[in-house]
Motif scaffolding. Structure first.
Motif, PDB file in Angstrom:
ATOM      1  N   GLY A   1      17.932   1.725   8.720  1.00 54.58           N
ATOM      2  CA  GLY A   1      18.444   2.137  10.017  1.00 54.58           C
ATOM      3  C   GLY A   1      17.507   1.856  11.174  1.00 54.58           C
ATOM      4  N   TYR A   2      16.311   1.394  10.885  1.00 51.27           N
ATOM      5  CA  TYR A   2      15.342   1.045  11.919  1.00 51.27           C
ATOM      6  C   TYR A   2      14.308   0.119  11.297  1.00 51.27           C
ATOM      7  CZ  TYR A   2      12.346   4.499   9.634  1.00 51.27           C
ATOM      8  OH  TYR A   2      11.606   5.194   8.713  1.00 51.27           O
ATOM      9  N   ASP A   3      13.478  -0.500  12.150  1.00 53.60           N
ATOM     10  CA  ASP A   3      12.439  -1.404  11.667  1.00 53.60           C
ATOM     11  C   ASP A   3      11.231  -0.596  11.231  1.00 53.60           C
ATOM     12  OD1 ASP A   3      10.496  -3.312  11.208  1.00 53.60           O
ATOM     13  OD2 ASP A   3      10.857  -4.416  13.055  1.00 53.60           O
ATOM     14  N   LEU A   4      10.905  -0.674   9.952  1.00 53.83           N
ATOM     15  CA  LEU A   4       9.785   0.092   9.418  1.00 53.83           C
ATOM     16  C   LEU A   4       8.450  -0.310  10.028  1.00 53.83           C
ATOM     17  CD1 LEU A   4      11.044   0.046   5.749  1.00 53.83           C
ATOM     18  CD2 LEU A   4      10.691   2.118   7.103  1.00 53.83           C
ATOM     19  N   GLY A   5       8.408  -1.483  10.661  1.00 54.33           N
ATOM     20  CA  GLY A   5       7.182  -1.895  11.338  1.00 54.33           C
ATOM     21  C   GLY A   5       6.760  -0.935  12.427  1.00 54.33           C
ATOM     22  N   GLY A   6       7.715  -0.197  12.965  1.00 51.48           N
ATOM     23  CA  GLY A   6       7.394   0.786  13.993  1.00 51.48           C
ATOM     24  C   GLY A   6       6.597   1.956  13.465  1.00 51.48           C
ATOM     25  N   ARG A   7       6.515   2.096  12.162  1.00 52.31           N
ATOM     26  CA  ARG A   7       5.708   3.153  11.549  1.00 52.31           C
ATOM     27  C   ARG A   7       4.385   2.612  11.030  1.00 52.31           C
ATOM     28  NH1 ARG A   7       9.371   5.816   7.065  1.00 52.31           N
ATOM     29  NH2 ARG A   7       7.277   6.335   6.322  1.00 52.31           N
ATOM     30  N   GLY A   8       4.072   1.374  11.376  1.00 49.78           N
ATOM     31  CA  GLY A   8       2.841   0.770  10.900  1.00 49.78           C
ATOM     32  C   GLY A   8       2.947   0.208   9.503  1.00 49.78           C
TER      33      GLY A   8
ATOM     34  N   SER B   1      21.094  -3.641  -0.126  1.00 49.47           N
ATOM     35  CA  SER B   1      22.082  -4.469   0.569  1.00 49.47           C
ATOM     36  C   SER B   1      21.555  -5.878   0.784  1.00 49.47           C
ATOM     37  CB  SER B   1      22.415  -3.874   1.940  1.00 49.47           C
ATOM     38  OG  SER B   1      23.066  -2.636   1.829  1.00 49.47           O
ATOM     39  N   VAL B   2      22.431  -6.852   0.577  1.00 51.00           N
ATOM     40  CA  VAL B   2      22.093  -8.250   0.848  1.00 51.00           C
ATOM     41  C   VAL B   2      21.797  -8.419   2.335  1.00 51.00           C
ATOM     42  CG1 VAL B   2      23.035 -10.595   0.926  1.00 51.00           C
ATOM     43  CG2 VAL B   2      23.382  -9.173  -1.103  1.00 51.00           C
ATOM     44  N   GLY B   3      20.739  -9.153   2.636  1.00 52.54           N
ATOM     45  CA  GLY B   3      20.378  -9.436   4.023  1.00 52.54           C
ATOM     46  C   GLY B   3      19.292  -8.554   4.585  1.00 52.54           C
ATOM     47  N   THR B   4      18.974  -7.454   3.895  1.00 51.02           N
ATOM     48  CA  THR B   4      17.838  -6.647   4.322  1.00 51.02           C
ATOM     49  C   THR B   4      16.550  -7.369   3.932  1.00 51.02           C
ATOM     50  OG1 THR B   4      18.044  -5.387   2.266  1.00 51.02           O
ATOM     51  CG2 THR B   4      19.066  -4.451   4.235  1.00 51.02           C
ATOM     52  N   TYR B   5      15.440  -7.006   4.546  1.00 53.31           N
ATOM     53  CA  TYR B   5      14.211  -7.778   4.342  1.00 53.31           C
ATOM     54  C   TYR B   5      12.977  -6.932   4.609  1.00 53.31           C
ATOM     55  CZ  TYR B   5      13.331  -7.793   9.342  1.00 53.31           C
ATOM     56  OH  TYR B   5      13.052  -7.383  10.620  1.00 53.31           O
ATOM     57  N   ARG B   6      11.822  -7.459   4.190  1.00 51.95           N
ATOM     58  CA  ARG B   6      10.513  -6.986   4.629  1.00 51.95           C
ATOM     59  C   ARG B   6       9.688  -8.207   5.001  1.00 51.95           C
ATOM     60  NH1 ARG B   6       9.565  -1.553   3.191  1.00 51.95           N
ATOM     61  NH2 ARG B   6       7.750  -1.631   4.579  1.00 51.95           N
ATOM     62  N   ALA B   7       8.701  -8.012   5.862  1.00 52.12           N
ATOM     63  CA  ALA B   7       7.928  -9.122   6.409  1.00 52.12           C
ATOM     64  C   ALA B   7       6.438  -8.954   6.143  1.00 52.12           C
ATOM     65  CB  ALA B   7       8.162  -9.243   7.917  1.00 52.12           C
ATOM     66  N   THR B   8       5.753 -10.071   5.955  1.00 49.30           N
ATOM     67  CA  THR B   8       4.301 -10.074   5.812  1.00 49.30           C
ATOM     68  C   THR B   8       3.647  -9.908   7.175  1.00 49.30           C
ATOM     69  OG1 THR B   8       4.064 -12.448   6.099  1.00 49.30           O
ATOM     70  CG2 THR B   8       4.547 -11.663   3.868  1.00 49.30           C
ATOM     71  N   SER B   9       2.348  -9.750   7.158  1.00 49.46           N
ATOM     72  CA  SER B   9       1.617  -9.605   8.426  1.00 49.46           C
ATOM     73  C   SER B   9       1.726 -10.854   9.291  1.00 49.46           C
ATOM     74  CB  SER B   9       0.145  -9.285   8.149  1.00 49.46           C
ATOM     75  OG  SER B   9      -0.441 -10.306   7.360  1.00 49.46           O
ATOM     76  N   SER B  10       1.983 -12.005   8.672  1.00 47.92           N
ATOM     77  CA  SER B  10       2.142 -13.245   9.430  1.00 47.92           C
ATOM     78  C   SER B  10       3.573 -13.467   9.894  1.00 47.92           C
ATOM     79  CB  SER B  10       1.699 -14.440   8.576  1.00 47.92           C
ATOM     80  OG  SER B  10       2.543 -14.586   7.446  1.00 47.92           O
TER      81      SER B  10
ATOM     82  N   SER C   1       0.837  -1.202   0.000  1.00 48.65           N
ATOM     83  CA  SER C   1       0.000   0.000   0.000  1.00 48.65           C
ATOM     84  C   SER C   1       0.870   1.249   0.000  1.00 48.65           C
ATOM     85  CB  SER C   1      -0.896   0.010   1.236  1.00 48.65           C
ATOM     86  OG  SER C   1      -1.698  -1.150   1.290  1.00 48.65           O
ATOM     87  N   ASP C   2       0.277   2.343  -0.423  1.00 53.40           N
ATOM     88  CA  ASP C   2       0.959   3.633  -0.341  1.00 53.40           C
ATOM     89  C   ASP C   2      -0.045   4.666   0.147  1.00 53.40           C
ATOM     90  OD1 ASP C   2       3.056   5.382  -0.371  1.00 53.40           O
ATOM     91  OD2 ASP C   2       3.475   5.208  -2.508  1.00 53.40           O
ATOM     92  N   TYR C   3       0.471   5.806   0.580  1.00 50.77           N
ATOM     93  CA  TYR C   3      -0.394   6.794   1.220  1.00 50.77           C
ATOM     94  C   TYR C   3       0.050   8.197   0.855  1.00 50.77           C
ATOM     95  CZ  TYR C   3       3.584   6.971   4.412  1.00 50.77           C
ATOM     96  OH  TYR C   3       4.853   7.091   4.921  1.00 50.77           O
ATOM     97  N   GLU C   4      -0.847   9.139   1.085  1.00 51.65           N
ATOM     98  CA  GLU C   4      -0.606  10.541   0.728  1.00 51.65           C
ATOM     99  C   GLU C   4       0.156  11.246   1.835  1.00 51.65           C
ATOM    100  OE1 GLU C   4      -3.212  14.302  -1.037  1.00 51.65           O
ATOM    101  OE2 GLU C   4      -4.117  12.341  -0.680  1.00 51.65           O
ATOM    102  N   ASN C   5       1.063  12.100   1.444  1.00 48.24           N
ATOM    103  CA  ASN C   5       1.765  12.957   2.396  1.00 48.24           C
ATOM    104  C   ASN C   5       2.010  14.294   1.721  1.00 48.24           C
ATOM    105  OD1 ASN C   5       3.041  13.517   4.903  1.00 48.24           O
ATOM    106  ND2 ASN C   5       5.028  13.262   3.929  1.00 48.24           N
ATOM    107  N   GLU C   6       1.393  15.327   2.237  1.00 52.00           N
ATOM    108  CA  GLU C   6       1.505  16.653   1.635  1.00 52.00           C
ATOM    109  C   GLU C   6       2.270  17.601   2.575  1.00 52.00           C
ATOM    110  OE1 GLU C   6       0.938  17.249  -1.262  1.00 52.00           O
ATOM    111  OE2 GLU C   6      -0.832  16.240  -2.034  1.00 52.00           O
TER     112      GLU C   6
END
Length: 242
Positions: free
Chosen positions: A179-186, A129-138, A46-51
């Motif tokens: 530099g941080y876990d994006l999960g902390g931003r929802g 960079s190798v080793g970086t990741y994103r995770a599903t809701s599960s 998903s993406d969102y608006e930021n003005e």
């Protein structure tokens, strides 16, 4: 005259036919709200608006596009208009389908509440960079694993750090992850920007401070400085062969 000089002086260089130049994809950040999931991975794209960020960075992308096309590049934007609803997966797919030599995300930190001054913070170039990741809701993790592309992206990242700092007139940081876990931003958890993970091309993700002095958002001069650094980075990383 350097690319930065051409932009700053406001004098467009002669247009060359872009039929066989390198393909550069420009990805101006943010979208009107889009809810989407990648069917292949289950990742939230998903993406969102930021003005006013969304409009500022689209304007920067248009400046960059004009200058690159004049220099002989073929340029593709991930959004046809500033208001086009575009998911993160669609952005990655556009770059892949264009067989881009390089993709650039363009973001800033503009805002009436909590915006960051253009010259004072969050000026960052991110490479893959190798080793970086994103995770599903599960909790299933999808990792960036392409060592060849990571090496190219890191090399390009150093170039963009140098060229942006020179054009913008302030320090620009270089990072191989968020530099941080994006999960902390929802967002989907992890530490690589989603477009960099899902695409199969070298992808440099740019952040900038977003507030020019005395206003929320970037003024024309700061948009131009941001664009100058991006143009110079492209021309050094992926030169047009004559």
């Amino acid at each position: 005259m350097t690319p930065a000089g051409r932009l700053a002086a406001g004098r467009p260089s002669p247009r060359r036919p872009p039929s066989d130049g390198p393909v550069i994809v420009l990805d101006p950040g943010q979208s009107v709200p889009v809810d989407a999931v990648d069917p292949a991975t289950g990742l939230n794209v998903s993406d969102y608006e930021n003005e006013p960020e969304m409009r500022d960075v689209f304007a920067v992308a248009e400046l960059v596009r004009a200058e690159l096309q004049a220099a002989g590049y073929r340029v593709v934007l991930t959004k046809a208009t500033v208001d086009a609803p575009t998911s993160l997966l669609e952005r990655a797919q556009i770059a892949d389908q264009a067989h881009a030599a390089l993709a650039l995300s363009i973001h800033d930190q503009a805002g009436s509440n909590g915006g960051i001054p253009f010259a004072e913070g969050n000026n960052i170039v991110y490479y893959q960079s190798v080793g970086t990741y994103r995770a599903t809701s599960s909790g299933k993790k999808y990792y960036f694993t392409d060592r060849t592309r990571a090496a190219v992206s890191a090399r390009y990242g150093h170039v963009f750090q140098t060229q942006r700092a020179r054009a913008e007139g302030h320090q620009v940081r270089l990072q191989g992850d968020t530099g941080y876990d994006l999960g902390g931003r929802g967002l989907a958890g992890g530490n690589i920007w989603m477009v960099q993970l899902l695409s199969h091309v070298p992808w440099i993700y740019n952040e900038a401070g977003g507030n020019s002095p005395g206003q929320a958002g970037l003024n024309a001069a700061d948009k131009q400085r941001y664009a100058e650094g991006l143009v110079a980075g492209v021309e050094q990383c992926v030169p047009v062969r004559h």
